[in-house]
Design a protein around this motif. Structure first.
Motif, short mmCIF file in Angstrom:
data_model
loop_
_atom_site.label_atom_id
_atom_site.label_comp_id
_atom_site.label_asym_id
_atom_site.label_seq_id
_atom_site.Cartn_x
_atom_site.Cartn_y
_atom_site.Cartn_z
N LEU A 14 59.45 39.28 34.89
CA LEU A 14 58.54 38.73 35.90
C LEU A 14 58.84 39.30 37.28
O LEU A 14 60.00 39.49 37.62
CB LEU A 14 58.67 37.20 35.97
N SER A 15 57.80 39.49 38.08
CA SER A 15 58.01 39.90 39.46
C SER A 15 58.74 38.79 40.21
O SER A 15 58.72 37.63 39.79
CB SER A 15 56.67 40.21 40.13
N LYS A 16 59.35 39.14 41.32
CA LYS A 16 60.16 38.19 42.11
C LYS A 16 59.35 36.99 42.58
O LYS A 16 59.88 35.90 42.72
CB LYS A 16 60.76 38.89 43.34
N ASP A 17 58.05 37.19 42.83
CA ASP A 17 57.23 36.10 43.38
C ASP A 17 56.29 35.48 42.34
O ASP A 17 55.39 34.71 42.69
CB ASP A 17 56.45 36.59 44.60
N HIS A 18 56.49 35.76 41.06
CA HIS A 18 55.61 35.21 40.02
C HIS A 18 55.74 33.69 39.97
O HIS A 18 56.85 33.15 40.02
CB HIS A 18 55.96 35.82 38.66
N ILE A 19 54.63 33.00 39.86
CA ILE A 19 54.61 31.54 39.85
C ILE A 19 55.43 30.98 38.69
O ILE A 19 56.00 29.88 38.79
CB ILE A 19 53.16 30.98 39.84
N LEU A 20 55.56 31.70 37.59
CA LEU A 20 56.34 31.18 36.46
C LEU A 20 57.81 31.00 36.82
O LEU A 20 58.49 30.16 36.24
CB LEU A 20 56.19 32.07 35.23
N ARG A 21 58.32 31.75 37.78
CA ARG A 21 59.70 31.52 38.23
C ARG A 21 59.83 30.13 38.83
O ARG A 21 60.80 29.42 38.61
CB ARG A 21 60.12 32.57 39.26
N ARG A 22 58.84 29.74 39.61
CA ARG A 22 58.85 28.42 40.23
C ARG A 22 58.69 27.34 39.15
O ARG A 22 59.33 26.30 39.21
CB ARG A 22 57.71 28.34 41.26
N VAL A 23 57.84 27.61 38.18
CA VAL A 23 57.65 26.67 37.07
C VAL A 23 58.98 26.45 36.35
O VAL A 23 59.37 25.31 36.07
CB VAL A 23 56.56 27.16 36.09
N ALA A 24 59.71 27.54 36.07
CA ALA A 24 61.00 27.42 35.38
C ALA A 24 61.98 26.58 36.19
O ALA A 24 62.70 25.75 35.65
CB ALA A 24 61.58 28.80 35.11
#
Length: 108
Positions: A14-24
């Protein structure tokens, strides 16, 4: 496995700013495993599994069919990406009060 392992997989997928990072972060505070080494399970629903709290009741068979093991870091991320591609953020609506702030802050 450490948070470093989680970060390594996320950096590959995932890119650094992908929303899935925040979801995780909102779903599991970036953890695939509990302190005892077992796969992290949901507090409200113990079928919620790992980093993205993928619900095994609804998604285990589909994940297996796709050759994805949601009980590993890599598999949990792969399935979350697949699910996001198919359904957007809807599967994580229960944690939207947490990750939704990120969307507003970044005008997404």
């Amino acid at each position: 496995q450490s948070n470093e392992a989680v970060e390594d997989v996320l950096n590959k997928k995932l890119s650094k700013d992908h929303i899935l990072r925040r979801v995780a972060f909102c779903e599991s505070t970036m953890r695939q495993f509990a302190e005892d080494g077992s796969v992290l399970k949901g507090k409200v629903d113990p079928r919620d599994t790992g980093l993205f709290q993928v619900n095994s009741y609804y998604h285990l068979e589909t994940a297996k069919h796709k050759g994805i093991d949601i009980f590993t870091i890599e598999g949990n991320v792969d399935y979350a990406i697949d699910l996001y591609d198919r359904e957007g953020l809807r599967p994580w609506n229960s944690s939207k009060p947490c990750w939704g702030k990120h969307l507003v802050a970044n005008n997404i």
